[in-house]
Design an enzyme around this catalytic site. Sequence first.
Site, mmCIF file in Angstrom:
data_model
loop_
_atom_site.group_PDB
_atom_site.id
_atom_site.type_symbol
_atom_site.label_atom_id
_atom_site.label_comp_id
_atom_site.label_asym_id
_atom_site.label_seq_id
_atom_site.Cartn_x
_atom_site.Cartn_y
_atom_site.Cartn_z
ATOM 1 N N GLY A 161 21.348 -19.563 -13.657
ATOM 2 C CA GLY A 161 21.897 -19.617 -12.310
ATOM 3 C C GLY A 161 22.904 -18.518 -12.050
ATOM 4 O O GLY A 161 24.080 -18.621 -12.440
ATOM 5 N N LEU A 270 19.633 -9.598 -17.495
ATOM 6 C CA LEU A 270 18.648 -9.151 -16.502
ATOM 7 C C LEU A 270 17.842 -7.956 -17.009
ATOM 8 O O LEU A 270 16.663 -7.820 -16.691
ATOM 9 C CB LEU A 270 19.321 -8.786 -15.183
ATOM 10 C CG LEU A 270 20.023 -9.918 -14.424
ATOM 11 C CD1 LEU A 270 20.507 -9.433 -13.067
ATOM 12 C CD2 LEU A 270 19.105 -11.119 -14.236
ATOM 13 N N ARG A 299 -20.941 -6.122 -3.369
ATOM 14 C CA ARG A 299 -21.007 -6.333 -1.914
ATOM 15 C C ARG A 299 -21.753 -5.182 -1.233
ATOM 16 O O ARG A 299 -21.400 -4.007 -1.429
ATOM 17 C CB ARG A 299 -19.570 -6.423 -1.375
ATOM 18 C CG ARG A 299 -19.443 -6.478 0.125
ATOM 19 C CD ARG A 299 -19.809 -7.823 0.676
ATOM 20 N NE ARG A 299 -19.564 -7.910 2.104
ATOM 21 C CZ ARG A 299 -19.942 -8.943 2.843
ATOM 22 N NH1 ARG A 299 -20.568 -9.974 2.289
ATOM 23 N NH2 ARG A 299 -19.687 -8.948 4.130
ATOM 24 N N GLN A 310 -17.493 6.761 -0.195
ATOM 25 C CA GLN A 310 -16.398 7.598 -0.732
ATOM 26 C C GLN A 310 -15.024 6.981 -0.469
ATOM 27 O O GLN A 310 -14.122 7.072 -1.297
ATOM 28 C CB GLN A 310 -16.471 8.998 -0.126
ATOM 29 C CG GLN A 310 -17.675 9.773 -0.617
ATOM 30 C CD GLN A 310 -17.751 11.158 -0.034
ATOM 31 O OE1 GLN A 310 -16.861 11.591 0.688
ATOM 32 N NE2 GLN A 310 -18.799 11.866 -0.350
ATOM 33 N N GLU A 394 15.292 -10.335 -9.566
ATOM 34 C CA GLU A 394 15.671 -9.399 -10.644
ATOM 35 C C GLU A 394 16.087 -8.043 -10.097
ATOM 36 O O GLU A 394 15.878 -7.022 -10.743
ATOM 37 C CB GLU A 394 14.503 -9.214 -11.628
ATOM 38 C CG GLU A 394 14.092 -10.481 -12.332
ATOM 39 C CD GLU A 394 15.061 -10.871 -13.418
ATOM 40 O OE1 GLU A 394 16.055 -10.150 -13.624
ATOM 41 O OE2 GLU A 394 14.829 -11.902 -14.049
#
Length: 416
Positions: A161, A270, A299, A310, A394
Site C-alpha cells: 500500500g 518499485l 481470414r 501489403q 508502477e
Amino acid sequence: MPASEAPEPEAQPSSAPASTAARGSRPAFDPYDPLGLDDLLSAEDRAVRDTVRRWARDRVLPYVAEWYEAGRLPAIRELARELGAIGALGMPLTGYGCAGASAVQYGLACLELEAADSGIRSLVSVQGSLAMYALHRYGSQEQREQWLPSMAAGEVIGCFGLTEPDHGSDPAGMRTRARRDGSDWVLDGRKMWITNGSVAGVAVVWAQTPDGVRGFVVPTDTPGFSAPEIHHKWSLRASVTSELVLDGVRLPADAVLPGAAGLGGPLSCLNHARYGIVWGAMGAARSCFEAALGYAKEREQFGRPIGGFQLTQAKLADMALELHKGILLAHHLGRRMDEGTLRPEQVSFGKLNNVREAIDICRTARTVLGANGISLEYPVMRHATNLESVLTYEGTVEMHQLVLGKALTGLDAFRG
Ligand code: TGC
Ligand code: FAD
C-alpha cells in the site's frame, strides 16, 4: 520460411577466413522468434520459461476470458498456491522457500504470465517484487521468518500500500500517518488501488512518521484494518484491486520494517516490480501479435488472405520489430540486474518503452482482427484494456519520461 527456401548467403570475399564460412548452418527463419533470441537463454532459463508457460496455458488461458467478463478472480487462492508450487512467488529472492532464480528467469516468468493475462502477472509482481521484496530487503529476521515461507508457498497473499486517493504519482505527499502510543504504533489513513488488497493476509503499508516515511507490516486481521474491493474497472478485470482503510490500526513496536527509512524504501521495491513489467508487457504484446498473425493468414477478403495485403504485412512487420526489440531490451536489463549494475533510470527506460510499445502492438493487432478484435473470444482487446492499467501503475508514462528527462539533463522537472 523453411530453411531450404532461404536465400543464398552473399558470396564471402576471397580473403574471408575459412572459419567464417564454417560457422554452422543458418537455422530456419522463425516467425515467432525472428531474431533468434532463444539462443540467449540457457537450458535452465528455458526450463523455467517452459514450466511457467505450461502452467499459464493449462491453468489460466482456458478460464481467463470468463473471469475477465465476470470481473472476478474466483480461484485466486488456489492459483497463488499453484504459483508457489512452481516457484513463481518471490522467484529471484533467496532463502525462506524462495526459488533463488536469476533476474532473467524471473523476467521470462513474468512474460509468460502476462501472455496469459496482466492480472496474473500483477498478482505475482505484487506478491514477490513488492510485498515479499520489502520484507526480504528491509524486514527483521523475525519478520522474514514469520511471513516469507508462507508467502513463497502462496499460502499467504501480500499487498503493498503506497498509493492514496490524493497521492499517486507523488507519494511523498502521503497522508497516512503512523504515530507512537507508548511502544505501539497506531496507523490512520487510506490507500487506494491496491492489488490483492482484499485477499491479502498481510499488507506492507507505507506511512508518514515523525522520522519520515516508514514501512509497516500489517496482518490484515488487525482491528481497524479493512480492504473493500474496487469494482467497475474496465481494465485488470481478472485481478483483485482494493482500497485499504486504516482506522486506528494498533501495531506492536516491531511491526515497522527496520531497514527502510524514507521514500527510497518503497521506491527501491518499485524498481523490482517495474523490471518485471518490462518483460511482462512483451508477453501481452506477444499474445496479440500471435493472434494477429494467425488471423491474417486465415481470414480472407477480396478473395485472398488479408495477410497477403501489403498494408497488413506492414503492420505485422512493425509489430514484430517492436515486440522483439522489447524482449531484447528486457533481456539486456535482466543481465544488468543479475550483475548488479542495473540503474533505476534504466528500469524507467524499459518500463516506458515496453509498455508503450506493447499497447501499440495490441491496438494494431485489434485492427488486423477487424470486428473480431473487440470480442473476448480473442485475447487482443483484453490485453489492450489491461495495458491501460499497466501504463499507469508502477509509475505513469509521464513519471518515467521525467525520470529519464532528469537523468538526461540534470534538471528535476517533477515539481514544475
Ligand atoms: P526523490 O526526491 O527523487 O527521491 C526520494 C528518495 O528516493 C530515492 N529514489 C529511489 N530509490 C530507489 N529507486 C528509485 N527508483 C528511486 N527514485 C528515487 C531518492 O534517491 C531519494 O533518496 P534519499 O535517500 O535522498 O531520500 O522523490 P520524489 O518525491 O521527487 O519522487 C520521484 C518520483 C516521482 C520518481 C517517485 O515518486 C515515483 O516514482 N512516483 C511514481 C509512484 C509509483 O510508481 N507508484 C507505484 C505504486 S505501487 C503500484 O503501482 C503497484 S501496481 C503493481 C501491479 O499490480 O502489478
Ligand atoms: P495521478 O498521479 O493523479 O496522475 C494523473 C495524471 O497526471 C497522469 O497522467 C500523470 O502522469 C500526470 N502527472 C502527475 N504529476 C505530473 C507531473 N509532475 N508532470 C506531468 N504529469 C504529471 N498502487 C499501490 O500502491 N499498490 C498497488 O498494488 C497498486 N495497484 C494498482 C492496480 C491498478 C489496476 C491500478 C490502476 C493502479 C494501482 N496502483 C497501485 C496505483 C498506481 O500506482 C497509481 O494509479 C499511479 O501511481 C498513478 O497515480 P494516480 O492514479 O493517482 O494518478
